[in-house]
Motif scaffolding. Structure first.
Motif, PDB file in Angstrom:
ATOM      1  N   TRP A 179       0.680  -1.208   0.587  1.00 48.84           N
ATOM      2  CA  TRP A 179       0.397  -0.230   0.252  1.00 48.84           C
ATOM      3  C   TRP A 179       1.047   1.172   0.192  1.00 48.84           C
ATOM      4  O   TRP A 179       0.903   1.835  -0.942  1.00 48.84           O
ATOM      5  CB  TRP A 179      -0.587  -0.260   0.810  1.00 48.84           C
ATOM      6  CG  TRP A 179      -1.613   1.215   1.199  1.00 48.84           C
ATOM      7  CD1 TRP A 179      -2.807   1.212   0.837  1.00 48.84           C
ATOM      8  CD2 TRP A 179      -1.564   2.061   2.494  1.00 48.84           C
ATOM      9  NE1 TRP A 179      -3.544   3.176   0.808  1.00 48.84           N
ATOM     10  CE2 TRP A 179      -2.646   3.318   1.712  1.00 48.84           C
ATOM     11  CE3 TRP A 179       0.178   2.388   2.774  1.00 48.84           C
ATOM     12  CZ2 TRP A 179      -2.024   4.656   2.180  1.00 48.84           C
ATOM     13  CZ3 TRP A 179      -0.456   4.197   3.825  1.00 48.84           C
ATOM     14  CH2 TRP A 179      -1.559   4.436   3.661  1.00 48.84           C
ATOM     15  N   SER A 180       2.391   1.281   0.569  1.00 49.57           N
ATOM     16  CA  SER A 180       2.798   2.458   0.597  1.00 49.57           C
ATOM     17  C   SER A 180       3.221   2.344  -0.434  1.00 49.57           C
ATOM     18  O   SER A 180       3.536   4.152  -0.879  1.00 49.57           O
ATOM     19  CB  SER A 180       3.978   2.290   1.781  1.00 49.57           C
ATOM     20  OG  SER A 180       3.226   2.060   3.316  1.00 49.57           O
ATOM     21  N   GLY A 181       3.525   1.601  -1.492  1.00 49.57           N
ATOM     22  CA  GLY A 181       4.371   1.729  -2.565  1.00 49.57           C
ATOM     23  C   GLY A 181       3.962   2.690  -3.570  1.00 49.57           C
ATOM     24  O   GLY A 181       3.853   3.452  -4.109  1.00 49.57           O
ATOM     25  N   VAL A 182       2.218   2.073  -3.659  1.00 53.49           N
ATOM     26  CA  VAL A 182       0.950   2.820  -4.031  1.00 53.49           C
ATOM     27  C   VAL A 182       0.662   3.949  -3.845  1.00 53.49           C
ATOM     28  O   VAL A 182       1.244   5.021  -5.165  1.00 53.49           O
ATOM     29  CB  VAL A 182      -0.265   1.654  -4.770  1.00 53.49           C
ATOM     30  CG1 VAL A 182      -1.161   2.583  -5.249  1.00 53.49           C
ATOM     31  CG2 VAL A 182       0.356   0.030  -4.752  1.00 53.49           C
ATOM     32  N   ASN A 183       0.706   4.180  -2.719  1.00 50.45           N
ATOM     33  CA  ASN A 183      -0.099   5.352  -2.546  1.00 50.45           C
ATOM     34  C   ASN A 183       1.003   6.474  -3.068  1.00 50.45           C
ATOM     35  O   ASN A 183       0.663   7.822  -3.348  1.00 50.45           O
ATOM     36  CB  ASN A 183       0.045   5.856  -0.998  1.00 50.45           C
ATOM     37  CG  ASN A 183      -0.385   6.578  -0.364  1.00 50.45           C
ATOM     38  OD1 ASN A 183      -1.440   7.317  -1.178  1.00 50.45           O
ATOM     39  ND2 ASN A 183      -0.304   7.510   1.046  1.00 50.45           N
ATOM     40  N   VAL A 184       2.017   5.880  -2.044  1.00 49.39           N
ATOM     41  CA  VAL A 184       3.549   7.046  -3.026  1.00 49.39           C
ATOM     42  C   VAL A 184       4.340   7.507  -3.925  1.00 49.39           C
ATOM     43  O   VAL A 184       3.791   8.581  -4.823  1.00 49.39           O
ATOM     44  CB  VAL A 184       4.987   6.588  -2.518  1.00 49.39           C
ATOM     45  CG1 VAL A 184       6.261   7.477  -2.261  1.00 49.39           C
ATOM     46  CG2 VAL A 184       4.293   7.069  -0.404  1.00 49.39           C
ATOM     47  N   ALA A 185       3.382   6.205  -5.336  1.00 50.17           N
ATOM     48  CA  ALA A 185       4.040   6.622  -6.539  1.00 50.17           C
ATOM     49  C   ALA A 185       2.819   6.779  -7.010  1.00 50.17           C
ATOM     50  O   ALA A 185       2.909   7.839  -8.095  1.00 50.17           O
ATOM     51  CB  ALA A 185       4.347   5.268  -7.003  1.00 50.17           C
ATOM     52  N   ALA A 186       0.955   6.579  -6.672  1.00 51.36           N
ATOM     53  CA  ALA A 186       0.145   7.346  -7.399  1.00 51.36           C
ATOM     54  C   ALA A 186       0.316   8.595  -7.039  1.00 51.36           C
ATOM     55  O   ALA A 186       0.126   9.591  -7.674  1.00 51.36           O
ATOM     56  CB  ALA A 186      -1.092   7.152  -7.185  1.00 51.36           C
ATOM     57  N   THR A 187       0.436   9.437  -5.999  1.00 49.14           N
ATOM     58  CA  THR A 187       1.056  11.272  -5.198  1.00 49.14           C
ATOM     59  C   THR A 187       2.075  11.196  -6.487  1.00 49.14           C
ATOM     60  O   THR A 187       1.655  12.905  -6.833  1.00 49.14           O
ATOM     61  CB  THR A 187       1.201  11.328  -3.704  1.00 49.14           C
ATOM     62  OG1 THR A 187       0.241  10.579  -3.018  1.00 49.14           O
ATOM     63  CG2 THR A 187       0.954  12.496  -4.316  1.00 49.14           C
ATOM     64  N   VAL A 188       3.239  10.780  -6.907  1.00 47.66           N
ATOM     65  CA  VAL A 188       4.143  11.561  -7.771  1.00 47.66           C
ATOM     66  C   VAL A 188       3.636  11.269  -8.758  1.00 47.66           C
ATOM     67  O   VAL A 188       4.009  12.451  -9.448  1.00 47.66           O
ATOM     68  CB  VAL A 188       5.181  10.431  -7.167  1.00 47.66           C
ATOM     69  CG1 VAL A 188       6.213  10.968  -8.093  1.00 47.66           C
ATOM     70  CG2 VAL A 188       6.205  11.151  -6.159  1.00 47.66           C
ATOM     71  N   LEU A 189       2.906  10.238  -9.596  1.00 43.54           N
ATOM     72  CA  LEU A 189       2.168  10.403 -10.597  1.00 43.54           C
ATOM     73  C   LEU A 189       1.683  11.828 -11.222  1.00 43.54           C
ATOM     74  O   LEU A 189       1.188  12.252 -12.176  1.00 43.54           O
ATOM     75  CB  LEU A 189       1.124   9.025 -10.788  1.00 43.54           C
ATOM     76  CG  LEU A 189       1.472   8.413 -12.533  1.00 43.54           C
ATOM     77  CD1 LEU A 189       2.330   8.709 -13.345  1.00 43.54           C
ATOM     78  CD2 LEU A 189       0.698   7.999 -12.603  1.00 43.54           C
ATOM     79  N   LEU A 190       0.549  11.868 -10.069  1.00 46.73           N
ATOM     80  CA  LEU A 190      -0.721  12.744 -10.060  1.00 46.73           C
ATOM     81  C   LEU A 190      -0.091  14.264 -10.379  1.00 46.73           C
ATOM     82  O   LEU A 190      -0.581  15.124 -10.793  1.00 46.73           O
ATOM     83  CB  LEU A 190      -1.562  12.673  -8.830  1.00 46.73           C
ATOM     84  CG  LEU A 190      -2.290  11.965  -9.109  1.00 46.73           C
ATOM     85  CD1 LEU A 190      -2.904  11.882  -7.410  1.00 46.73           C
ATOM     86  CD2 LEU A 190      -3.795  12.304 -10.719  1.00 46.73           C
ATOM     87  N   SER A 191       1.149  14.224  -9.450  1.00 47.97           N
ATOM     88  CA  SER A 191       1.919  15.582  -9.431  1.00 47.97           C
ATOM     89  C   SER A 191       2.361  16.046 -10.412  1.00 47.97           C
ATOM     90  O   SER A 191       2.792  17.038 -11.304  1.00 47.97           O
ATOM     91  CB  SER A 191       2.718  15.679  -8.025  1.00 47.97           C
ATOM     92  OG  SER A 191       1.792  15.655  -7.306  1.00 47.97           O
TER      93      SER A 191
END
Length: 131
Positions: free
Chosen positions: A40-52
């Protein structure tokens, strides 16, 4: 890239959830919960970076805020749904249902076209060049 990190995170979370569902042993459940949290941590961080990286600066706050709001809503509702499933069909059914729900984002992720940071697909805004 962000997409492989997110896919790896989803896979790790699903494996962890299946480990939890497969046993009642405390240490194995603990290991499965650790794997789920790691994924979950990997998904959350990568998704936030991708959105940004793919959202124009003036829309970035709304995009990240919407993502965080939906994630929080899931965190609030899933224990309730899991409790109902566990009560009706046993704890393993709740864990397997969580594994199925965790795979849904992977289906959407397959359609994501990853762009370079600062390049906004179909945006009238130029790429931000910090140099």
């Amino acid at each position: 890239g962000r997409k492989p990190v997110m896919l790896g995170g989803v896979i790790t979370a699903v494996i962890g959830t299946c480990v939890v569902a497969a046993t009642g042993d405390y240490w194995i459940v603990l290991a499965g919960a650790f794997l789920f949290g790691l994924g979950w941590s990997g998904v959350n961080v990568a998704a936030t970076v991708l959105l940004s990286d793919t959202t124009p600066p003036e829309a970035r706050g709304r995009a990240v805020g919407t993502n965080d709001s939906l994630a929080s809503a899931a965190h609030l509702s899933m224990p309730i749904l899991g409790g109902i499933l566990a009560q009706a069909f046993g704890i393993q059914s709740a864990a397997f249902a969580a594994a199925v729900f965790a795979m849904i984002p992977a289906l959407f992720l397959m359609r994501v076209v990853e762009t370079s940071p600062g390049r906004f697909p179909q945006s009238p805004y130029p790429a931000h060049d910090p140099a």
